[in-house]
Scaffold this motif. Structure first.
Motif: not given
Length: 280
Positions: A20-43
């Motif tokens: 929702v913040f990205a949709a509002a035009g913000c730059e978002v940094v998402l913290v996730e230590p597990e690479p697979a979960r991080a990739e799923r989140a971006l998907g």
């Protein structure tokens, strides 16, 4: 200049908040230590943006540019300094939340927030050096469609922090209510009470899960029935909150046997494929 938002935790809530913040035009940094979960989140962000474009809620240009405004890092210590807001959205374990909040505070965000649905804001603020800049921002799942953000003001939260939190919620098109720090706040206390009673009714054979939910949807105009909502939130999350509230308010919040048994069996709702409903 675009606002910079940090989100810690790439579970369902963290991904929704990032989106929702990205949709509002913000730059978002998402913290996730597990690479697979991080990739799923971006998907998930890419899929949600594409769907919003197809449905006309975003223009093709907005939908195409949205995923590029979300990136991931592996630790809170990698967040940029001086972000406008950092929201913690890790599991409802006080020790874990306190640790990541202390790490995030070192990056000196303008506002630091927890997405907890029921833990004490003052308790979470205990290890912080600047508790005046901390409060609760309780989002609801799915974040992209639920209009409410519950702002939870701690004993030391400043007026400036509260003002910034309201403005941030308005930026992403959310309505707000402000509550003081008390167990369960307003929404979790009411929502859990209804959900636990619905579970007891199911145990007693009063009606099926479908009919209990449908009664609340049609009779009280709830957008979703309490049992389906519990599946969406997670039975384990609801159990943790119920136990926390029972410690404060007594046996009316004691978790029913059906909830205890389902969590013990790993039936946690939609995220595991089965809860009060089959999500197969």
């Amino acid at each position: 200049m675009r606002q910079q938002i940090g989100v810690i935790g790439a579970g369902a809530m963290g991904v929704g908040i990032a989106y929702v913040f990205a949709a509002a035009g913000c730059e978002v940094v998402l913290v996730e230590p597990e690479p697979a979960r991080a990739e799923r989140a971006l998907g998930t962000v890419r899929t949600r943006a594409a769907r919003a474009g197809e449905q006309g809620r975003l223009t093709p240009q907005q939908a195409g540019g949205l995923p590029g405004r979300v990136r991931t890092v592996r630790a809170a210590g990698e967040l940029p300094e001086g972000m406008d807001l950092v929201v913690e959205a890790v599991p409802e374990r006080p020790e874990l939340k306190r640790r990541v909040l202390a790490e995030a505070e070192e990056r000196r965000p303008a506002v630091l927030a927890s997405n907890t649905s029921g833990l004490s804001i003052d308790d979470l603020a205990a290890p912080l050096r600047r508790p005046g800049g901390f409060l609760g921002l309780h989002f609801f799942n799915p974040v992209w469609s639920m209009p409410l953000v519950e702002i939870v003001r701690g004993a030391r939260t400043t007026e400036e922090t509260l003002k910034r939190a309201r403005e941030t919620a308005e930026l992403i098109g959310k309505e707000t209510v402000v509550v003081r720090d008390s167990p369960g706040f307003a929404t979790s206390r009411l929502g859990v009470a209804i959900g636990l009673e619905a579970m007891r009714m199911l145990e007693d054979g009063v009606a099926s899960a479908e009919d209990i939910d449908r009664a609340m949807e049609l009779g009280y105009r709830h957008a979703m029935g309490p049992l389906r909502l519990t599946d969406l939130v997670g039975l384990d999350v609801r159990l943790d909150i119920a136990r926390h509230l029972a410690e404060t308010y007594g046996p009316r919040f004691a978790p029913p046997r059906i909830l205890l048994d389902k969590v013990a069996a790993g039936e946690l709702g939609r995220k595991t494929g089965r809860g009060f409903y089959d999500w197969g």
